[in-house]
Design a protein around this motif. Sequence first.
Motif, PDB file in Angstrom:
ATOM      1  N   THR A  55       0.806  -1.215   0.000  1.00 46.06           N
ATOM      2  CA  THR A  55       0.000   0.000   0.000  1.00 46.06           C
ATOM      3  C   THR A  55       0.844   1.273   0.000  1.00 46.06           C
ATOM      4  O   THR A  55       0.295   2.374  -0.058  1.00 46.06           O
ATOM      5  N   GLY A  56       2.158   1.136   0.106  1.00 43.57           N
ATOM      6  CA  GLY A  56       3.032   2.306   0.075  1.00 43.57           C
ATOM      7  C   GLY A  56       3.259   2.803  -1.339  1.00 43.57           C
ATOM      8  O   GLY A  56       2.815   2.210  -2.321  1.00 43.57           O
ATOM      9  N   SER A  57       4.004   3.920  -1.456  1.00 44.21           N
ATOM     10  CA  SER A  57       4.249   4.523  -2.773  1.00 44.21           C
ATOM     11  C   SER A  57       5.740   4.768  -3.014  1.00 44.21           C
ATOM     12  O   SER A  57       6.128   5.665  -3.764  1.00 44.21           O
ATOM     13  N   ARG A  58       6.573   3.971  -2.385  1.00 42.38           N
ATOM     14  CA  ARG A  58       8.009   4.157  -2.530  1.00 42.38           C
ATOM     15  C   ARG A  58       8.478   3.939  -3.962  1.00 42.38           C
ATOM     16  O   ARG A  58       9.347   4.650  -4.457  1.00 42.38           O
ATOM     17  N   ALA A  59       7.894   2.962  -4.657  1.00 42.96           N
ATOM     18  CA  ALA A  59       8.320   2.666  -6.029  1.00 42.96           C
ATOM     19  C   ALA A  59       8.085   3.859  -6.950  1.00 42.96           C
ATOM     20  O   ALA A  59       8.963   4.240  -7.740  1.00 42.96           O
ATOM     21  N   LEU A  60       6.911   4.492  -6.845  1.00 38.66           N
ATOM     22  CA  LEU A  60       6.593   5.633  -7.701  1.00 38.66           C
ATOM     23  C   LEU A  60       7.531   6.797  -7.443  1.00 38.66           C
ATOM     24  O   LEU A  60       8.055   7.414  -8.373  1.00 38.66           O
ATOM     25  N   VAL A  61       7.774   7.124  -6.169  1.00 39.71           N
ATOM     26  CA  VAL A  61       8.645   8.245  -5.837  1.00 39.71           C
ATOM     27  C   VAL A  61      10.067   7.970  -6.309  1.00 39.71           C
ATOM     28  O   VAL A  61      10.760   8.883  -6.800  1.00 39.71           O
ATOM     29  N   LEU A 201      -8.274  12.095  -8.572  1.00 42.23           N
ATOM     30  CA  LEU A 201      -7.850  10.747  -8.946  1.00 42.23           C
ATOM     31  C   LEU A 201      -8.570   9.738  -8.056  1.00 42.23           C
ATOM     32  O   LEU A 201      -8.242   9.587  -6.880  1.00 42.23           O
ATOM     33  N   GLY A 202      -9.574   9.075  -8.626  1.00 40.72           N
ATOM     34  CA  GLY A 202     -10.297   8.060  -7.860  1.00 40.72           C
ATOM     35  C   GLY A 202      -9.584   6.725  -7.819  1.00 40.72           C
ATOM     36  O   GLY A 202      -9.888   5.898  -6.959  1.00 40.72           O
ATOM     37  N   ALA A 203      -8.636   6.519  -8.723  1.00 38.73           N
ATOM     38  CA  ALA A 203      -7.879   5.263  -8.770  1.00 38.73           C
ATOM     39  C   ALA A 203      -6.609   5.416  -7.938  1.00 38.73           C
ATOM     40  O   ALA A 203      -5.493   5.446  -8.472  1.00 38.73           O
ATOM     41  N   GLY A 204      -6.767   5.520  -6.608  1.00 33.45           N
ATOM     42  CA  GLY A 204      -5.605   5.687  -5.740  1.00 33.45           C
ATOM     43  C   GLY A 204      -4.671   4.496  -5.756  1.00 33.45           C
ATOM     44  O   GLY A 204      -3.481   4.624  -5.451  1.00 33.45           O
ATOM     45  N   GLU A 205      -5.173   3.320  -6.135  1.00 30.02           N
ATOM     46  CA  GLU A 205      -4.313   2.136  -6.216  1.00 30.02           C
ATOM     47  C   GLU A 205      -3.230   2.286  -7.274  1.00 30.02           C
ATOM     48  O   GLU A 205      -2.214   1.579  -7.222  1.00 30.02           O
ATOM     49  N   ALA A 206      -3.427   3.201  -8.234  1.00 26.74           N
ATOM     50  CA  ALA A 206      -2.406   3.398  -9.267  1.00 26.74           C
ATOM     51  C   ALA A 206      -1.098   3.919  -8.683  1.00 26.74           C
ATOM     52  O   ALA A 206      -0.042   3.786  -9.301  1.00 26.74           O
ATOM     53  N   LEU A 207      -1.142   4.520  -7.477  1.00 26.50           N
ATOM     54  CA  LEU A 207       0.061   5.044  -6.840  1.00 26.50           C
ATOM     55  C   LEU A 207       0.731   4.025  -5.930  1.00 26.50           C
ATOM     56  O   LEU A 207       1.844   4.282  -5.449  1.00 26.50           O
ATOM     57  N   GLU A 208       0.108   2.899  -5.665  1.00 22.90           N
ATOM     58  CA  GLU A 208       0.600   1.948  -4.677  1.00 22.90           C
ATOM     59  C   GLU A 208       1.585   0.961  -5.291  1.00 22.90           C
ATOM     60  O   GLU A 208       1.470   0.583  -6.458  1.00 22.90           O
ATOM     61  N   ASN A 209       2.512   0.508  -4.461  1.00 27.78           N
ATOM     62  CA  ASN A 209       3.537  -0.436  -4.928  1.00 27.78           C
ATOM     63  C   ASN A 209       2.927  -1.729  -5.440  1.00 27.78           C
ATOM     64  O   ASN A 209       3.397  -2.298  -6.432  1.00 27.78           O
ATOM     65  N   GLY A 210       1.876  -2.200  -4.771  1.00 29.01           N
ATOM     66  CA  GLY A 210       1.317  -3.484  -5.137  1.00 29.01           C
ATOM     67  C   GLY A 210       0.481  -3.484  -6.396  1.00 29.01           C
ATOM     68  O   GLY A 210       0.193  -4.558  -6.935  1.00 29.01           O
ATOM     69  N   ALA A 211       0.063  -2.307  -6.900  1.00 28.16           N
ATOM     70  CA  ALA A 211      -0.818  -2.270  -8.073  1.00 28.16           C
ATOM     71  C   ALA A 211      -0.295  -1.383  -9.188  1.00 28.16           C
ATOM     72  O   ALA A 211      -0.955  -1.253 -10.223  1.00 28.16           O
ATOM     73  N   ILE A 212       0.855  -0.779  -9.015  1.00 23.04           N
ATOM     74  CA  ILE A 212       1.317   0.187 -10.004  1.00 23.04           C
ATOM     75  C   ILE A 212       1.643  -0.462 -11.344  1.00 23.04           C
ATOM     76  O   ILE A 212       1.604   0.197 -12.402  1.00 23.04           O
ATOM     77  N   GLU A 213       1.922  -1.761 -11.334  1.00 23.15           N
ATOM     78  CA  GLU A 213       2.256  -2.447 -12.586  1.00 23.15           C
ATOM     79  C   GLU A 213       1.031  -3.007 -13.292  1.00 23.15           C
ATOM     80  O   GLU A 213       1.151  -3.561 -14.385  1.00 23.15           O
ATOM     81  N   ARG A 214      -0.158  -2.870 -12.723  1.00 23.78           N
ATOM     82  CA  ARG A 214      -1.361  -3.404 -13.351  1.00 23.78           C
ATOM     83  C   ARG A 214      -1.891  -2.433 -14.397  1.00 23.78           C
ATOM     84  O   ARG A 214      -1.990  -1.227 -14.151  1.00 23.78           O
ATOM     85  N   GLY A 215      -2.246  -2.950 -15.562  1.00 24.43           N
ATOM     86  CA  GLY A 215      -2.816  -2.130 -16.625  1.00 24.43           C
ATOM     87  C   GLY A 215      -1.932  -0.937 -16.960  1.00 24.43           C
ATOM     88  O   GLY A 215      -0.725  -1.026 -17.085  1.00 24.43           O
ATOM     89  N   GLY A 216      -2.587   0.238 -17.069  1.00 26.16           N
ATOM     90  CA  GLY A 216      -1.842   1.461 -17.355  1.00 26.16           C
ATOM     91  C   GLY A 216      -1.607   2.296 -16.111  1.00 26.16           C
ATOM     92  O   GLY A 216      -1.429   3.525 -16.209  1.00 26.16           O
ATOM     93  N   ASN A 217      -1.605   1.675 -14.910  1.00 23.91           N
ATOM     94  CA  ASN A 217      -1.461   2.418 -13.658  1.00 23.91           C
ATOM     95  C   ASN A 217      -0.158   3.202 -13.612  1.00 23.91           C
ATOM     96  O   ASN A 217      -0.126   4.366 -13.186  1.00 23.91           O
ATOM     97  N   ALA A 218       0.935   2.575 -14.016  1.00 26.12           N
ATOM     98  CA  ALA A 218       2.237   3.239 -13.943  1.00 26.12           C
ATOM     99  C   ALA A 218       2.268   4.481 -14.826  1.00 26.12           C
ATOM    100  O   ALA A 218       2.739   5.551 -14.406  1.00 26.12           O
ATOM    101  N   ALA A 219       1.730   4.366 -16.040  1.00 27.08           N
ATOM    102  CA  ALA A 219       1.731   5.513 -16.956  1.00 27.08           C
ATOM    103  C   ALA A 219       0.862   6.640 -16.408  1.00 27.08           C
ATOM    104  O   ALA A 219       1.218   7.815 -16.486  1.00 27.08           O
ATOM    105  N   LEU A 220      -0.288   6.299 -15.820  1.00 31.23           N
ATOM    106  CA  LEU A 220      -1.171   7.322 -15.260  1.00 31.23           C
ATOM    107  C   LEU A 220      -0.507   8.008 -14.075  1.00 31.23           C
ATOM    108  O   LEU A 220      -0.525   9.250 -13.966  1.00 31.23           O
TER     109      LEU A 220
END
Length: 399
Positions: A55-61, A201-220
């Motif tokens: 649930t963290g966002s270390r990968a994105l940062v 941004l309603g898709a807060g999971e797009a920022l999380e480490n566990g879901a950032i690689e799903r679909g286009g989450n990383a690009a968003l």
Amino acid sequence: MTATIVTPTAGRAIRRSLFWVGVVGVGVTVAVLMTALNGTVTGSERWDTSAAAPTGSRALVTVLGEQGIDVTVATTRAAVDSALSDARDAGQRVTLLVADGRGILDGDRVAGLTGLADRLVLVEPGVDTLDALDFPFATSRTVSGPIDSDGCALAAATRAGSVDGDAIVVYDTDVDDACFRTNGGAAVLTTTVDGAPVTVLGAGEALENGAIERGGNAALALGLAGEHPRLIWYSPGPADSDVASLAELTPGWVNPLAWLAAITLLVAAFWRGRRLGPVVIENLPVVVKTTETMEGRARLYARGGARLRALDALRVGTLRRIARTLALGAGAGVDDIITSAAATISADERALRALLVDTEPTTDAELVRLSDQLTDLERAVARRVAQGDDTASTERMNA
């Protein structure tokens, strides 16, 4: 009877203290475990930029930093204002991303952030927040992805193509600038407030480490957070909360009274613990006469008027000694002892039963009389048994 009191040795003292050593050890272990668990929970807070948990966002940062984005993590409004001032002085365009995972900020506080940055991104804001911003939406609900962007105007959404998650917040709205539409709602909304774009941004999971690689989450996530050279990631802390602390709710007289009570308790404990002094144990032999126990019990019976209980104690002793004299064995019952004693001394069995079992004394004089009769009975049985042994010996000699 002799009893000896022995001074405790070092080994005994250590064994006695093992219990308290164990208690202290268990307490320390529990404290360490609780500290570790609390630290783990704090580090796993949603959208925590330093957490590697799902649930963290270390990968994105980390990726944003590698791409040259100047990321500033702020936990207070003062830190946000300071970072915005530094960006203006450096002539940098700024994205302000508000990731309020603990729901600390109310709508008015969020409304105070509009117009400060080149883009304000609100991650899964509450209904009161959108009301304070006069956002054009009706209600919100959660759905599961993936959801396609359908070619909306937001460049980051177009590059992503789709967003995926298990609990995507969808806002029912009629605004034109909405992305990832599904069933009359959209997961990403953009409007202009105080002259600057505000993106929900309603898709807060797009920022999380566990879901950032799903679909286009990383690009968003990279497109929204890395749109400008400077990113201020605002995760509000307790300092920005309007909830009164325990110290603020406590009346001023409570603390002095609590300190006075604590000091009084310590003084009383010290006083009570020291008034008798330490226990002194010496190696002194103690001799107690057996008659003292008998006399003490007799005085207790006399003081309580327990005549029957005293007589029963005498009867039990008499029956035990008669059985031993007649060699009846330990398993002989009261009836067997009475029958054998009556046959031995040629006495009436019913009279012996009345003496040994049935009669209840009502006065002290009657108790003394019955006690004397028990003594006479015991002597008669012993004398008769002794006479029988002498007669048997004489017969063997004559033979």
